[in-house]
Write a protein that holds these residues in place. Structure first.
Motif, PDB file in Angstrom:
ATOM      1  N   THR A   1      11.246   2.398  23.790  1.00 32.41           N
ATOM      2  CA  THR A   1      12.379   3.401  24.006  1.00 32.41           C
ATOM      3  C   THR A   1      11.834   4.758  23.637  1.00 32.41           C
ATOM      4  O   THR A   1      12.229   5.852  24.313  1.00 32.41           O
ATOM      5  CB  THR A   1      13.638   3.019  22.990  1.00 32.41           C
ATOM      6  N   ASP A   2      11.026   5.124  22.518  1.00 29.59           N
ATOM      7  CA  ASP A   2      10.717   6.246  22.246  1.00 29.59           C
ATOM      8  C   ASP A   2       9.609   6.811  23.310  1.00 29.59           C
ATOM      9  O   ASP A   2       9.625   8.037  23.687  1.00 29.59           O
ATOM     10  CB  ASP A   2       9.698   6.276  20.789  1.00 29.59           C
ATOM     11  N   LEU A   3       8.889   5.988  24.001  1.00 26.80           N
ATOM     12  CA  LEU A   3       7.910   6.437  24.732  1.00 26.80           C
ATOM     13  C   LEU A   3       8.648   6.794  26.213  1.00 26.80           C
ATOM     14  O   LEU A   3       8.449   7.988  26.722  1.00 26.80           O
ATOM     15  CB  LEU A   3       6.948   5.371  25.303  1.00 26.80           C
TER      16      LEU A   3
ATOM     17  N   VAL B   1       9.776  -4.698  33.359  1.00 29.21           N
ATOM     18  CA  VAL B   1       9.872  -6.052  32.593  1.00 29.21           C
ATOM     19  C   VAL B   1       9.954  -5.738  31.257  1.00 29.21           C
ATOM     20  O   VAL B   1      10.905  -6.390  30.508  1.00 29.21           O
ATOM     21  CB  VAL B   1       8.495  -6.780  33.122  1.00 29.21           C
ATOM     22  N   LEU B   2       8.992  -4.627  30.790  1.00 31.26           N
ATOM     23  CA  LEU B   2       9.179  -4.302  29.318  1.00 31.26           C
ATOM     24  C   LEU B   2      10.451  -3.846  28.991  1.00 31.26           C
ATOM     25  O   LEU B   2      10.737  -3.995  27.689  1.00 31.26           O
ATOM     26  CB  LEU B   2       7.973  -3.160  29.067  1.00 31.26           C
ATOM     27  N   GLU B   3      11.002  -2.961  29.748  1.00 28.55           N
ATOM     28  CA  GLU B   3      12.280  -2.630  29.416  1.00 28.55           C
ATOM     29  C   GLU B   3      13.519  -3.734  29.178  1.00 28.55           C
ATOM     30  O   GLU B   3      14.190  -3.838  28.520  1.00 28.55           O
ATOM     31  CB  GLU B   3      13.094  -1.581  30.387  1.00 28.55           C
ATOM     32  N   LYS B   4      13.194  -4.578  30.191  1.00 32.26           N
ATOM     33  CA  LYS B   4      14.460  -5.826  30.093  1.00 32.26           C
ATOM     34  C   LYS B   4      13.905  -6.519  29.100  1.00 32.26           C
ATOM     35  O   LYS B   4      15.079  -6.984  28.123  1.00 32.26           O
ATOM     36  CB  LYS B   4      14.106  -6.456  31.443  1.00 32.26           C
ATOM     37  N   VAL B   5      12.818  -6.920  28.496  1.00 36.54           N
ATOM     38  CA  VAL B   5      12.469  -7.633  27.321  1.00 36.54           C
ATOM     39  C   VAL B   5      12.988  -6.814  26.050  1.00 36.54           C
ATOM     40  O   VAL B   5      13.494  -7.417  25.292  1.00 36.54           O
ATOM     41  CB  VAL B   5      11.081  -8.084  27.321  1.00 36.54           C
ATOM     42  N   ASN B   6      12.595  -5.550  26.098  1.00 34.63           N
ATOM     43  CA  ASN B   6      13.038  -4.788  25.043  1.00 34.63           C
ATOM     44  C   ASN B   6      14.428  -4.739  24.566  1.00 34.63           C
ATOM     45  O   ASN B   6      14.997  -4.484  23.556  1.00 34.63           O
ATOM     46  CB  ASN B   6      12.422  -3.442  25.082  1.00 34.63           C
ATOM     47  N   ASN B   7      15.310  -4.645  25.865  1.00 35.70           N
ATOM     48  CA  ASN B   7      16.784  -4.483  25.592  1.00 35.70           C
ATOM     49  C   ASN B   7      17.229  -5.718  24.922  1.00 35.70           C
ATOM     50  O   ASN B   7      18.196  -5.968  24.248  1.00 35.70           O
ATOM     51  CB  ASN B   7      17.436  -4.249  27.082  1.00 35.70           C
TER      52      ASN B   7
ATOM     53  N   ARG C   1      -0.427   7.032  33.572  1.00 39.58           N
ATOM     54  CA  ARG C   1      -1.089   6.271  32.345  1.00 39.58           C
ATOM     55  C   ARG C   1       0.045   5.262  31.459  1.00 39.58           C
ATOM     56  O   ARG C   1      -0.272   4.384  30.697  1.00 39.58           O
ATOM     57  CB  ARG C   1      -1.592   7.388  31.429  1.00 39.58           C
ATOM     58  N   VAL C   2       1.205   5.391  31.849  1.00 35.97           N
ATOM     59  CA  VAL C   2       2.188   4.647  31.160  1.00 35.97           C
ATOM     60  C   VAL C   2       1.961   3.039  31.819  1.00 35.97           C
ATOM     61  O   VAL C   2       1.486   3.008  32.841  1.00 35.97           O
ATOM     62  CB  VAL C   2       3.763   5.127  31.297  1.00 35.97           C
ATOM     63  N   PRO C   3       2.609   2.065  31.174  1.00 34.94           N
ATOM     64  CA  PRO C   3       2.444   0.744  31.749  1.00 34.94           C
ATOM     65  C   PRO C   3       2.908   0.592  33.076  1.00 34.94           C
ATOM     66  O   PRO C   3       4.139   1.009  33.263  1.00 34.94           O
ATOM     67  CB  PRO C   3       2.977  -0.091  30.411  1.00 34.94           C
ATOM     68  N   LYS C   4       2.310  -0.163  33.862  1.00 33.58           N
ATOM     69  CA  LYS C   4       2.862  -0.238  35.158  1.00 33.58           C
ATOM     70  C   LYS C   4       3.890  -1.181  35.355  1.00 33.58           C
ATOM     71  O   LYS C   4       4.949  -1.397  36.246  1.00 33.58           O
ATOM     72  CB  LYS C   4       1.656  -0.909  36.208  1.00 33.58           C
TER      73      LYS C   4
END
Length: 394
Positions: free
Chosen positions: A168-170, A230-236, A223-226
């Motif tokens: 979220t910070d990124l 998916v990462l946002e869904k897991v993080n939520n 340079r952010v993760p491609k």
């Protein structure tokens, strides 16, 4: 390292097609800022930051003069150290810009005095640059951006950061940079889409400022993760915000993907597990750190232990010392307060630690000393493990 033509990753990919590249966020942020600064930063600003440090680093007398001047202006307070902007320290340019801005008036006064008393050409040049209000305004523009990126960088460097808030910070940092110059009506995601065409035309940024923001955002996009979706869904799913909501997002899809115990223990009719490699890969991915900061700290520790005066230290002794330091740090015990276990004290001077037959006369003195500790190459690590296990139960 990851060049598309001759990078290390490309070379390894040829040998191991299944190799996956997971970039370090701290390195990525540093590379993004460095690329944007190298392409768009005004040459006089780069000169001001670099030579301000150089003027002090080569003169103890000038440092003393500045300290005396700063105390006279600021009621006895000591000045902040002027830092060097270099590529070997992550986002060191942020600290350098911050220190210069906080001491702008004092530095300008010192350079004005130096150009008169010392007839120093560099001091004369820097005094003229410090008198230019445009340079001050440009650094004022740079500092909030660099400070925001530095905060995210420090979060990823930390060992105690909340993993559910890092992503979220990124993303908030990338959105914040994009919102500085794009039209508020833009609905594109700056993490994925090119938003240069949505630049606000009714606001004057200055050519260098606008170009810096655009290049920086472009570098961050690369340079952010491609797999950011998916990462946002897991993080939520695992975030505290989702846990406190009355209507939560379903956890079933994530559970179906990451029920590792069930997958690792599953067997078909023939008694084989077709998902053994998949579950093993997933377990390894879940324990990966979110940055390389801890590895970088290990390199720093190695340089502290193996100095120029101890350059003949062998790799086994170095590894043993680093192992002990790491164990003490994890257990939060100071070396001055640590007491050797009685079993270790009794074994000192016995054949367990000292080999009577030392025949390797070609090795260095340090390697010979380490060779007497054990009968084989790995016993030095085992001895340290015994020392640590006795007290810390590792």
């Amino acid at each position: 390292m990851i060049g598309i033509n001759n990078g290390v990753y490309v070379k390894l990919k040829e040998e191991i097609p299944s190799l996956i590249h997971i970039p370090c966020i701290c390195h990525s942020l540093q590379l993004a800022v460095s690329a944007a600064a190298a392409e768009t930063l005004r040459r006089n600003i780069d000169y001001l930051i670099r030579e301000t440090y150089n003027l002090f680093s080569h003169s103890i007398l000038r440092q003393a003069q500045y300290k005396h001047l700063f105390k006279a202006i600021n009621d006895g307070h000591d000045p902040l150290k002027i830092d060097k902007a270099c590529d070997t320290r992550w986002l060191s340019i942020e600290t350098a810009v911050s220190r210069i801005l906080k001491q702008w008036v004092e530095l300008k006064t010192l350079f004005g005095i130096a150009k008169q008393s010392e007839k120093c050409y560099m001091a004369d040049t820097l005094h003229a640059m410090y008198c230019d209000i445009n340079n001050f305004a440009y650094l004022k523009f740079l500092y909030p951006i660099l400070e925001e990126i530095q905060k995210v960088n420090k979060s990823f460097e930390s060992n105690t950061a909340d993993p559910s808030k890092l992503l979220t910070d990124l993303t908030n940092m990338v959105w914040s940079i994009a919102k500085r110059f794009i039209n508020p009506q833009c609905r594109l995601n700056p993490l994925k889409a090119n938003v240069d065409s949505y630049t606000m035309n009714n606001v004057y940024f200055g050519y260098e400022c606008l170009e810096f923001l655009q290049v920086l955002l472009n570098q961050l996009q690369q340079r952010v993760p491609k797999n950011i979706d998916v990462l946002e869904k897991v993080n939520n799913l695992i975030s505290i915000k989702n846990a406190l909501q009355c209507i939560k997002e379903p956890f079933t899809p994530l559970a179906e993907l990451f029920l590792l115990d069930g997958i690792s223990n599953y067997t078909d009719a023939s008694g084989l597990n077709p998902f053994a490699e998949l579950s093993s890969l997933a377990r390894r991915l879940l324990v990966l750190p979110w940055s390389n900061a801890e590895v970088e700290r290990l390199f720093s520790q190695m340089n502290i232990v193996k100095t120029k005066l101890r350059n003949r230290m062998g790799p086994k002794l170095l590894d043993s010392i680093l192992t002990v330091r790491a164990g003490l740090k994890r257990s939060e015990v100071c070396c001055s307060k640590y007491q050797l276990p009685s079993i270790v004290l009794k074994q000192i001077g016995t054949s367990f630690y000292y080999n009577k037959n030392v025949n390797d006369t070609s090795s260095t003195s340090n390697e010979r000393t380490i060779g007497t500790i054990s009968n084989n190459e790995d016993n030095s690590i085992d001895d340290v493990g015994l020392l640590l296990n006795t007290e810390f139960n590792f």
